[in-house]
Design an enzyme around this catalytic site. Sequence first.
Site, mmCIF file in Angstrom:
data_model
loop_
_atom_site.group_PDB
_atom_site.id
_atom_site.type_symbol
_atom_site.label_atom_id
_atom_site.label_comp_id
_atom_site.label_asym_id
_atom_site.label_seq_id
_atom_site.Cartn_x
_atom_site.Cartn_y
_atom_site.Cartn_z
ATOM 1 N N SER A 1 -5.749 -0.373 -8.502
ATOM 2 C CA SER A 1 -6.396 -1.388 -9.342
ATOM 3 C C SER A 1 -7.642 -0.832 -10.020
ATOM 4 C CB SER A 1 -6.748 -2.632 -8.526
ATOM 5 O OG SER A 1 -5.571 -3.295 -8.123
ATOM 6 N N ARG B 1 -4.243 -0.111 -0.866
ATOM 7 C CA ARG B 1 -5.575 0.506 -0.773
ATOM 8 C C ARG B 1 -5.608 1.926 -1.338
ATOM 9 N NH1 ARG B 1 -9.078 -3.370 -0.109
ATOM 10 N NH2 ARG B 1 -10.441 -2.350 1.356
ATOM 11 N N SER B 2 -4.732 2.210 -2.295
ATOM 12 C CA SER B 2 -4.678 3.544 -2.889
ATOM 13 C C SER B 2 -5.709 3.748 -3.988
ATOM 14 C CB SER B 2 -3.287 3.797 -3.473
ATOM 15 O OG SER B 2 -3.041 2.886 -4.547
ATOM 16 N N GLY B 3 -6.268 2.646 -4.507
ATOM 17 C CA GLY B 3 -7.188 2.733 -5.638
ATOM 18 C C GLY B 3 -6.520 2.432 -6.961
ATOM 19 N N GLY C 1 0.213 2.784 -3.435
ATOM 20 C CA GLY C 1 0.362 2.047 -2.199
ATOM 21 C C GLY C 1 -0.831 1.139 -1.947
ATOM 22 N N HIS D 1 -12.504 -7.275 -6.317
ATOM 23 C CA HIS D 1 -11.879 -6.893 -7.579
ATOM 24 C C HIS D 1 -12.579 -7.572 -8.740
ATOM 25 C CE1 HIS D 1 -7.771 -5.011 -6.528
ATOM 26 N NE2 HIS D 1 -8.482 -5.019 -5.419
ATOM 27 N N ALA E 1 -3.515 -12.264 -13.375
ATOM 28 C CA ALA E 1 -3.381 -12.175 -11.924
ATOM 29 C C ALA E 1 -2.091 -12.854 -11.495
ATOM 30 C CB ALA E 1 -4.580 -12.851 -11.254
ATOM 31 N N THR E 2 -1.444 -12.284 -10.488
ATOM 32 C CA THR E 2 -0.188 -12.858 -9.994
ATOM 33 C C THR E 2 -0.297 -13.321 -8.547
ATOM 34 O OG1 THR E 2 0.626 -10.716 -9.248
ATOM 35 C CG2 THR E 2 1.182 -11.375 -11.516
ATOM 36 N N ASP F 1 -2.201 -7.395 -12.929
ATOM 37 C CA ASP F 1 -2.370 -6.893 -11.560
ATOM 38 C C ASP F 1 -1.938 -7.977 -10.584
ATOM 39 O OD1 ASP F 1 -3.119 -5.465 -9.311
ATOM 40 O OD2 ASP F 1 -5.214 -5.244 -9.890
#
Length: 166
Positions: free
Chosen positions: A14, A10-12, A8, A49, A32-33, A80
């Site tokens: 990445s 801010r779940s970590g 989800g 990031h 990157a998208t 990502d």
Amino acid sequence: MITLVLGGARSGKSAVAEGIASGLASPVTYIATLDVGDDADLAARVQQHQARRPPAWPTVQAGPELAEVLREVQGSVLLDSLGPWVSAAPGMEVDVEALCSALIGRNGDTVVVSEEVGLSVHPSTEEGRRFRDAVGRLNQAVAAQADDVLLVVAGCSLHLDPPRAR
């Protein structure tokens, strides 16, 4: 090898994906998208990031042509993430088959990050429901092709059984 990292906001997810990618054969290309546009908060998050990643990892910005970019990039890839790719597509309709074909046809290892949207509140708008459904279908299709699937919650990862028989 294809690794799908789900989580989800801010779940970590990445950071977990970056850790996996750092153990892959060099070079690692970051695909990157997300187009941050003029969103200062989002731009700051992207900079965080970027600061975490090794400077030797080149970044390729992929838009609608994500499958083609995956076919062209040699070596290891960290993609990502799938959510922004879906949200930028007209009607949130993406070519799932082309993406999966590109992933399984690559010569290098690929770590794919995507938003797990099935654990959240039921979207209150039609657009939100379309996004949830599109990303959910895409995640299932990519998971069916993946060698490893992880769910990240609070920075902790859990290996999941892929949906296909081994």
